[in-house]
Design an enzyme around this catalytic site. Structure first.
Site, PDB file in Angstrom:
ATOM      1  N   SER A 142       0.859  -1.190   0.000  1.00  0.00           N
ATOM      2  CA  SER A 142       0.000   0.000   0.000  1.00  0.00           C
ATOM      3  C   SER A 142       0.889   1.232   0.000  1.00  0.00           C
ATOM      4  CB  SER A 142      -0.870   0.016   1.261  1.00  0.00           C
ATOM      5  OG  SER A 142      -1.490   1.284   1.393  1.00  0.00           O
ATOM      6  N   TYR A 167      -0.993  -0.390  10.524  1.00  0.00           N
ATOM      7  CA  TYR A 167      -1.263  -0.685   9.110  1.00  0.00           C
ATOM      8  C   TYR A 167      -0.041  -0.344   8.235  1.00  0.00           C
ATOM      9  CZ  TYR A 167      -3.690  -0.816   4.616  1.00  0.00           C
ATOM     10  OH  TYR A 167      -4.065  -1.115   3.327  1.00  0.00           O
TER      11      TYR A 167
HETATM   12  N1  LIG Z   1      -8.661  -0.188  -0.868  1.00  0.00           N
HETATM   13  C1  LIG Z   1      -7.543   0.516  -0.824  1.00  0.00           C
HETATM   14  O1  LIG Z   1      -7.532   1.759  -0.973  1.00  0.00           O
HETATM   15  C2  LIG Z   1      -6.214  -0.176  -0.613  1.00  0.00           C
HETATM   16  C3  LIG Z   1      -5.047   0.536  -0.897  1.00  0.00           C
HETATM   17  C4  LIG Z   1      -3.823  -0.106  -0.710  1.00  0.00           C
HETATM   18  C5  LIG Z   1      -3.771  -1.407  -0.272  1.00  0.00           C
HETATM   19  N2  LIG Z   1      -4.941  -2.068   0.008  1.00  0.00           N
HETATM   20  C6  LIG Z   1      -4.837  -3.465   0.449  1.00  0.00           C
HETATM   21  O2  LIG Z   1      -5.539  -4.280  -0.469  1.00  0.00           O
HETATM   22  C7  LIG Z   1      -6.122  -5.401   0.183  1.00  0.00           C
HETATM   23  C8  LIG Z   1      -7.614  -5.426  -0.053  1.00  0.00           C
HETATM   24  O3  LIG Z   1      -8.167  -4.163   0.265  1.00  0.00           O
HETATM   25  P1  LIG Z   1      -9.753  -3.942   0.334  1.00  0.00           P
HETATM   26  O4  LIG Z   1      -9.995  -2.490   0.261  1.00  0.00           O
HETATM   27  O5  LIG Z   1     -10.389  -4.846  -0.627  1.00  0.00           O
HETATM   28  O6  LIG Z   1      -9.982  -4.419   1.855  1.00  0.00           O
HETATM   29  P2  LIG Z   1     -11.093  -5.364   2.508  1.00  0.00           P
HETATM   30  O7  LIG Z   1     -10.875  -5.265   3.979  1.00  0.00           O
HETATM   31  O8  LIG Z   1     -12.424  -5.016   1.967  1.00  0.00           O
HETATM   32  O9  LIG Z   1     -10.724  -6.825   1.986  1.00  0.00           O
HETATM   33  C9  LIG Z   1      -9.843  -7.668   2.673  1.00  0.00           C
HETATM   34  C10 LIG Z   1     -10.288  -9.103   2.510  1.00  0.00           C
HETATM   35  O10 LIG Z   1      -9.372  -9.935   3.248  1.00  0.00           O
HETATM   36  C11 LIG Z   1     -10.141 -10.877   3.993  1.00  0.00           C
HETATM   37  N3  LIG Z   1      -9.367 -11.269   5.188  1.00  0.00           N
HETATM   38  C12 LIG Z   1      -9.145 -10.545   6.305  1.00  0.00           C
HETATM   39  N4  LIG Z   1      -8.432 -11.255   7.188  1.00  0.00           N
HETATM   40  C13 LIG Z   1      -8.197 -12.457   6.615  1.00  0.00           C
HETATM   41  C14 LIG Z   1      -7.510 -13.629   7.031  1.00  0.00           C
HETATM   42  N5  LIG Z   1      -6.926 -13.710   8.240  1.00  0.00           N
HETATM   43  N6  LIG Z   1      -7.452 -14.688   6.184  1.00  0.00           N
HETATM   44  C15 LIG Z   1      -8.054 -14.636   4.961  1.00  0.00           C
HETATM   45  N7  LIG Z   1      -8.731 -13.560   4.518  1.00  0.00           N
HETATM   46  C16 LIG Z   1      -8.795 -12.484   5.332  1.00  0.00           C
HETATM   47  C17 LIG Z   1     -11.431 -10.134   4.368  1.00  0.00           C
HETATM   48  O11 LIG Z   1     -12.456 -11.029   4.712  1.00  0.00           O
HETATM   49  C18 LIG Z   1     -11.701  -9.360   3.079  1.00  0.00           C
HETATM   50  O12 LIG Z   1     -12.457 -10.098   2.166  1.00  0.00           O
HETATM   51  C19 LIG Z   1      -5.720  -5.268   1.653  1.00  0.00           C
HETATM   52  O13 LIG Z   1      -4.508  -5.983   1.872  1.00  0.00           O
HETATM   53  C20 LIG Z   1      -5.474  -3.775   1.795  1.00  0.00           C
HETATM   54  O14 LIG Z   1      -4.602  -3.510   2.874  1.00  0.00           O
HETATM   55  C21 LIG Z   1      -6.161  -1.488  -0.162  1.00  0.00           C
END
Ligand SMILES: NC(=O)c1ccc[n+]([C@@H]2O[C@H](COP(=O)([O-])OP(=O)(O)OC[C@H]3O[C@@H](n4cnc5c(N)ncnc54)[C@H](O)[C@@H]3O)[C@@H](O)[C@H]2O)c1
Length: 262
Positions: A142, A167
């Site tokens: 991220s 985070y």
């Molecule tokens: N959305 C953004 O702006 C953004 C930006 C940079 C990085 N990210 C990263 O991208 C990824 C997805 O982001 P998002 O916005 O879809 O978040 P989100 O929280 O909606 O999705 C995360 C998913 O991971 C699953 N999860 C959580 N803990 C888990 C575990 N222990 N085992 C298996 N699955 C698990 C959740 O159930 C969920 O479906 C994350 O790693 C987040 O940190 C997101």
């Protein structure tokens, strides 16, 4: 397009948000997709979506912070499809993130899922990728990993405790892990790269980032663009495809040019 035809991909956290978008796109590109999720209904729903669009997918209940669960996940996929070509370490605590929880226990929990989870999953797929002589591991980092300037603002003048930056720290760890694993696994034909998305409009982002802040980030980006999940998936397809064979150890910012502006 069929840029991933014949490939088998495990995508963790694929039940919603970015993980779901990766899973749908990988299936469109011809990959067989293992939707690895801790949330069963969401994961099963994504499998249905892929199948109803004519793709091939399987749901795997997985907790990336539980070693046995990651081993079972890899074994199940290898038993079903005989190979594991791609591991996309997307799962993370984001939607449920307790932004103001600075306790040691919570810091450990976030690191356990976001930072150690990708490492456990990498360990679980390694024997299969090594035997194949080829594999692609893509870590989800991220832009938050590099937001040192914001840290000073997060520390209020009247603060009585030091923030944990759980985070950001977890994603900085993902970047370090990407470099170390790339160096170690390259000799086996395994590429390890990371994608560092900027703020992307998933449900989790909408929960944590107010509209005013999202508008400000758009204006701070070189491309003056708000990112949607589908803006990120093409980079993952590239990193999963043979086109990226000579690339390893890279953390690619997919952020409309926010990070490079500093
Ligand atoms: N959305 C953004 O702006 C953004 C930006 C940079 C990085 N990210 C990263 O991208 C990824 C997805 O982001 P998002 O916005 O879809 O978040 P989100 O929280 O909606 O999705 C995360 C998913 O991971 C699953 N999860 C959580 N803990 C888990 C575990 N222990 N085992 C298996 N699955 C698990 C959740 O159930 C969920 O479906 C994350 O790693 C987040 O940190 C997101």
């Amino acid at each position: 397009m069929n840029r991933l035809a014949g490939k088998t991909a495990i995508i963790t956290g694929a039940g919603q948000g970015l993980g779901r978008a990766y899973a749908l796109r990988f299936a469109q590109e011809g990959a067989r997709v293992a939707v690895a999720e801790i949330n069963n209904p969401n994961g099963e729903q994504v499998v249905k979506e892929i199948e109803s669009a004519g793709g091939e997918a399987v749901f795997v209940h997985a907790d990336v912070s539980d070693e046995q669960s990651t081993l079972d996940m890899a074994q199940l996929v290898a038993d079903k499809w005989s190979r594991i070509d791609v591991l996309l370490n997307n799962a993370g605590i984001f939607f449920d993130l307790e932004q103001r929880n600075n306790s040691l226990d919570y810091l450990k929990r976030v690191l356990e899922v976001n930072m150690l989870g990708p490492w456990l999953c990498t360990r679980a797929v390694f024997p299969f990728m090594k035997a194949q002589g080829k594999g692609k591991i893509i870590n989800q980092s991220s832009g938050a990993a590099w937001m040192y300037a914001m840290a000073g603002y997060a520390m209020r003048a009247d603060a009585t405790e030091v923030p944990s930056f759980h985070y950001s720290l977890s994603k900085a760890g993902v970047n370090a892990h990407t470099h170390y694993m790339a160096a170690a696994l390259g000799q086996f034909g395994i590429n390890v790269n990371a994608i560092a998305p900027g703020v992307t409009m998933t449900e989790a982002t909408k929960k944590h980032v107010p509209d005013s802040m999202a508008g400000m980030i758009k204006m701070m980006s070189a491309l003056r663009k708000t990112l949607e999940p589908d803006d990120i998936t093409g980079t993952a397809v590239f990193l999963a495809s043979d086109d990226s064979d000579p690339i390893t150890g890279q953390v690619i910012a997919v952020d409309a040019g926010v990070t490079m502006l500093g």
